[in-house]
Design a protein around this motif. Structure first.
Motif, PDB file in Angstrom:
ATOM      1  N   ASP A 271       3.753   4.823 -14.575  1.00 17.36           N
ATOM      2  CA  ASP A 271       3.637   3.571 -15.349  1.00 17.36           C
ATOM      3  C   ASP A 271       2.502   2.741 -14.746  1.00 17.36           C
ATOM      4  N   ILE A 272       1.279   3.024 -15.165  1.00 13.21           N
ATOM      5  CA  ILE A 272       0.129   2.366 -14.567  1.00 13.21           C
ATOM      6  C   ILE A 272       0.107   0.874 -14.874  1.00 13.21           C
ATOM      7  N   ALA A 273       0.591   0.477 -16.056  1.00 15.30           N
ATOM      8  CA  ALA A 273       0.586  -0.944 -16.409  1.00 15.30           C
ATOM      9  C   ALA A 273       1.486  -1.741 -15.464  1.00 15.30           C
ATOM     10  N   LYS A 274       2.626  -1.183 -15.091  1.00 13.44           N
ATOM     11  CA  LYS A 274       3.539  -1.893 -14.193  1.00 13.44           C
ATOM     12  C   LYS A 274       2.934  -2.058 -12.804  1.00 13.44           C
ATOM     13  N   VAL A 275       2.320  -1.002 -12.284  1.00 20.29           N
ATOM     14  CA  VAL A 275       1.732  -1.084 -10.949  1.00 20.29           C
ATOM     15  C   VAL A 275       0.564  -2.053 -10.947  1.00 20.29           C
ATOM     16  N   ARG A 276      -0.257  -2.007 -11.988  1.00 22.54           N
ATOM     17  CA  ARG A 276      -1.390  -2.930 -12.067  1.00 22.54           C
ATOM     18  C   ARG A 276      -0.893  -4.373 -12.148  1.00 22.54           C
ATOM     19  N   ALA A 277       0.132  -4.609 -12.937  1.00 25.40           N
ATOM     20  CA  ALA A 277       0.677  -5.965 -13.065  1.00 25.40           C
ATOM     21  C   ALA A 277       1.247  -6.454 -11.737  1.00 25.40           C
ATOM     22  N   PHE A 278       1.840  -5.557 -10.974  1.00 28.15           N
ATOM     23  CA  PHE A 278       2.354  -5.926  -9.657  1.00 28.15           C
ATOM     24  C   PHE A 278       1.225  -6.434  -8.763  1.00 28.15           C
ATOM     25  N   PHE A 279       0.110  -5.715  -8.727  1.00 26.68           N
ATOM     26  CA  PHE A 279      -1.024  -6.128  -7.893  1.00 26.68           C
ATOM     27  C   PHE A 279      -1.581  -7.471  -8.350  1.00 26.68           C
ATOM     28  N   VAL A 280      -1.657  -7.664  -9.638  1.00 29.54           N
ATOM     29  CA  VAL A 280      -2.194  -8.927 -10.134  1.00 29.54           C
ATOM     30  C   VAL A 280      -1.255 -10.079  -9.787  1.00 29.54           C
ATOM     31  N   ARG A 281       0.039  -9.872  -9.968  1.00 34.43           N
ATOM     32  CA  ARG A 281       0.999 -10.948  -9.697  1.00 34.43           C
ATOM     33  C   ARG A 281       1.045 -11.314  -8.217  1.00 34.43           C
ATOM     34  N   TYR A 282       0.994 -10.308  -7.348  1.00 34.11           N
ATOM     35  CA  TYR A 282       1.139 -10.559  -5.913  1.00 34.11           C
ATOM     36  C   TYR A 282      -0.191 -10.388  -5.177  1.00 34.11           C
ATOM     37  N   GLN A 283      -1.255 -10.760  -5.839  1.00 32.75           N
ATOM     38  CA  GLN A 283      -2.594 -10.552  -5.281  1.00 32.75           C
ATOM     39  C   GLN A 283      -2.842 -11.296  -3.984  1.00 32.75           C
ATOM     40  N   ASP A 284      -2.072 -12.351  -3.695  1.00 33.10           N
ATOM     41  CA  ASP A 284      -2.239 -13.105  -2.449  1.00 33.10           C
ATOM     42  C   ASP A 284      -1.400 -12.553  -1.304  1.00 33.10           C
ATOM     43  N   ARG A 285      -0.628 -11.498  -1.553  1.00 32.92           N
ATOM     44  CA  ARG A 285       0.344 -11.029  -0.570  1.00 32.92           C
ATOM     45  C   ARG A 285       0.067  -9.611  -0.073  1.00 32.92           C
ATOM     46  N   ILE A 286      -1.028  -9.019  -0.500  1.00 33.65           N
ATOM     47  CA  ILE A 286      -1.302  -7.609  -0.209  1.00 33.65           C
ATOM     48  C   ILE A 286      -2.589  -7.496   0.597  1.00 33.65           C
ATOM     49  N   LEU A 287      -2.539  -6.706   1.676  1.00 32.38           N
ATOM     50  CA  LEU A 287      -3.697  -6.454   2.526  1.00 32.38           C
ATOM     51  C   LEU A 287      -4.074  -4.982   2.428  1.00 32.38           C
ATOM     52  N   TYR A 288      -5.355  -4.721   2.251  1.00 34.48           N
ATOM     53  CA  TYR A 288      -5.801  -3.337   2.269  1.00 34.48           C
ATOM     54  C   TYR A 288      -5.686  -2.783   3.687  1.00 34.48           C
ATOM     55  N   GLY A 289      -5.247  -1.541   3.816  1.00 34.34           N
ATOM     56  CA  GLY A 289      -5.161  -0.874   5.110  1.00 34.34           C
ATOM     57  C   GLY A 289      -5.023   0.616   4.894  1.00 34.34           C
ATOM     58  N   THR A 290      -5.372   1.401   5.919  1.00 35.17           N
ATOM     59  CA  THR A 290      -5.400   2.854   5.759  1.00 35.17           C
ATOM     60  C   THR A 290      -4.537   3.621   6.757  1.00 35.17           C
ATOM     61  N   ASP A 291      -4.396   3.131   7.985  1.00 29.85           N
ATOM     62  CA  ASP A 291      -3.784   3.864   9.097  1.00 29.85           C
ATOM     63  C   ASP A 291      -4.716   4.934   9.648  1.00 29.85           C
ATOM     64  N   LEU A 292      -6.013   4.849   9.370  1.00 33.87           N
ATOM     65  CA  LEU A 292      -6.963   5.779   9.976  1.00 33.87           C
ATOM     66  C   LEU A 292      -6.822   5.728  11.496  1.00 33.87           C
ATOM     67  N   THR A 293      -6.783   6.910  12.120  1.00 28.03           N
ATOM     68  CA  THR A 293      -6.531   6.994  13.553  1.00 28.03           C
ATOM     69  C   THR A 293      -7.624   7.811  14.218  1.00 28.03           C
ATOM     70  N   ASP A 294      -8.364   7.164  15.109  1.00 23.21           N
ATOM     71  CA  ASP A 294      -9.477   7.786  15.819  1.00 23.21           C
ATOM     72  C   ASP A 294      -9.004   8.105  17.228  1.00 23.21           C
ATOM     73  N   SER A 295      -8.626   9.352  17.445  1.00 21.81           N
ATOM     74  CA  SER A 295      -8.057   9.771  18.726  1.00 21.81           C
ATOM     75  C   SER A 295      -8.899  10.870  19.358  1.00 21.81           C
ATOM     76  N   PRO A 296      -8.729  11.097  20.658  1.00 23.73           N
ATOM     77  CA  PRO A 296      -9.446  12.210  21.293  1.00 23.73           C
ATOM     78  C   PRO A 296      -9.057  13.528  20.651  1.00 23.73           C
ATOM     79  N   PRO A 297      -9.986  14.476  20.554  1.00 24.13           N
ATOM     80  CA  PRO A 297      -9.642  15.783  19.985  1.00 24.13           C
ATOM     81  C   PRO A 297      -8.493  16.414  20.766  1.00 24.13           C
ATOM     82  N   ASP A 298      -7.530  16.962  20.046  1.00 22.36           N
ATOM     83  CA  ASP A 298      -6.363  17.565  20.684  1.00 22.36           C
ATOM     84  C   ASP A 298      -5.904  18.738  19.841  1.00 22.36           C
TER      85      ASP A 298
END
Length: 368
Positions: A271-298
């Protein structure tokens, strides 16, 4: 007598009065020129490549220290963060964390507050608490500790007084409590298969997902003046409806999207319309983030979420661009984590600017 052209121009001007002309959305070509903030990464080595690709792609970073056994010791994480910030203070920020060692013993609160103050003096802009609270950590008597434990109150009051935000990773994706073949995303499936100690389906004796969420909510309710960032969509990644209820109940909260984009894409494919509406409604409450992790090779490293490829700079660029395509444009793309294509949300520019930049700068009280 006015010409027909003049009449048409006047009519057009009249129509514009009181009317709002929709602002065109961003395109893929806008990616590098738009200011962005990744509010959830982990820099576990001193790596100029990370800074270089972030600068090239127009991304500021918040690297989060965390008491995670697969990461370097906390003291080393703190040293890496300070040195990375010294190299590029314009693009690199960091959050400190607290140690659960000695929790429940006399003086723990005073020692913890002193350690946090020292980290703030060195530039930390937030504090992280991890899922070990509720899922692993015990007190001096061997009893499991949950986030709503009143013995945290002295530390939280100190953060409130100083105006320092708390980033809280509580529980896990709801997939963690499901059999592997019922999980909704491949990245969750591979992570929990590689981390059986955190795969709660295998540990029915452990607290339920619902119990951990209830403890988190009691904590937030008891600290209404504490700026609270629910990491990983506050572990409500499976339902934008549930996250909306959380936002409505606790107005001093935000969440980041780290490592949960595929969970959103499952929902937007339904339901793309619902998810898009969620972002628009709560646009002040959401932070972009990834969890990218730069670690030594293991060579023995276990699966991460998001997955690692071995070429970190390329990986970071690909993740940032794929997320931009999904959030900022209407374009579709193949998402291996859900074994399907996902169409972009095509969010308005003003929404993208908040989620990608303004919200994090405001929440973490960054200047400039």
């Amino acid at each position: 007598m006015r010409s027909l052209k003049a009449i048409l121009l006047l009519a057009g001007s009249a129509l514009l009065v009181g009317a709002t002309v929709p602002t065109p959305g961003y395109t893929e070509a806008d990616f590098a020129r738009v200011r962005k903030f990744d509010a959830h990464v982990h820099a576990n080595i001193i790596d100029p490549r990370f800074l270089a690709v972030a600068k090239r792609d127009g991304v500021e970073l918040l690297s989060i220290n965390v008491d995670y056994p697969d990461f370097p010791p906390l003291a080393l994480q703190a040293t890496i963060a300070r040195q990375m910030r010294t190299q590029d203070a314009a693009h690199f920020h960091f959050a400190t964390t607290l140690s659960m060692q000695g929790f429940g013993t006399p003086g723990w609160t005073a020692r913890t507050n002193a350690a946090l103050d020292a980290a703030f003096a060195r530039g930390a802009v937030a504090v992280k608490v991890w899922k070990n609270i509720g899922m692993v950590a015990t007190d001096a008597a061997g009893k499991r500790v949950f986030l709503d434990d009143p013995r945290f109150d002295g530390v939280m009051a100190h953060l409130e007084k100083r105006g320092i935000p708390l980033i809280a990773h509580q529980a896990e994706p709801k997939n963690c409590w499901l059999p592997l073949d019922q999980m909704t995303t491949e990245n969750d499936r591979s992570y929990f298969k590689a981390h059986p100690e955190y795969y709660m389906y295998l540990h029915p004796e452990e607290p339920s997902y619902e119990a951990l969420m209830a403890a988190r909510d009691r904590f937030v309710a008891r600290h209404p003046r504490l700026a609270f960032d629910g990491a990983h969509m506050a572990s409500l990644e499976w339902s934008v409806d549930e996250l909306a209820r959380f936002f409505d109940a606790y107005p001093n909260t935000v969440v980041d999207l780290a490592a949960r984009m595929s969970n959103l894409q499952v929902q937007s494919n339904a339901d793309i319309a619902k998810v898009r509406a969620f972002f628009v409604r709560y646009q002040d409450r959401i932070l972009y983030g990834t969890d990218l992790t730069d670690s030594p090779p293991d060579p023995a490293a276990r699966a991460q979420n998001p997955p690692t490829t071995g070429d970190f700079a390329k990986e970071a660029d690909q993740v940032w661009r794929a997320d931009w395509r999904y959030l900022a444009t209407p374009l579709g793309q193949r998402v291996e984590a859900i074994k399907a294509d996902a169409k972009g949300l095509d969010l308005p520019r003003e929404v993208i600017d908040k989620i990608y930049w303004k919200n994090a700068r405001r929440f973490f009280k960054l200047k400039g």
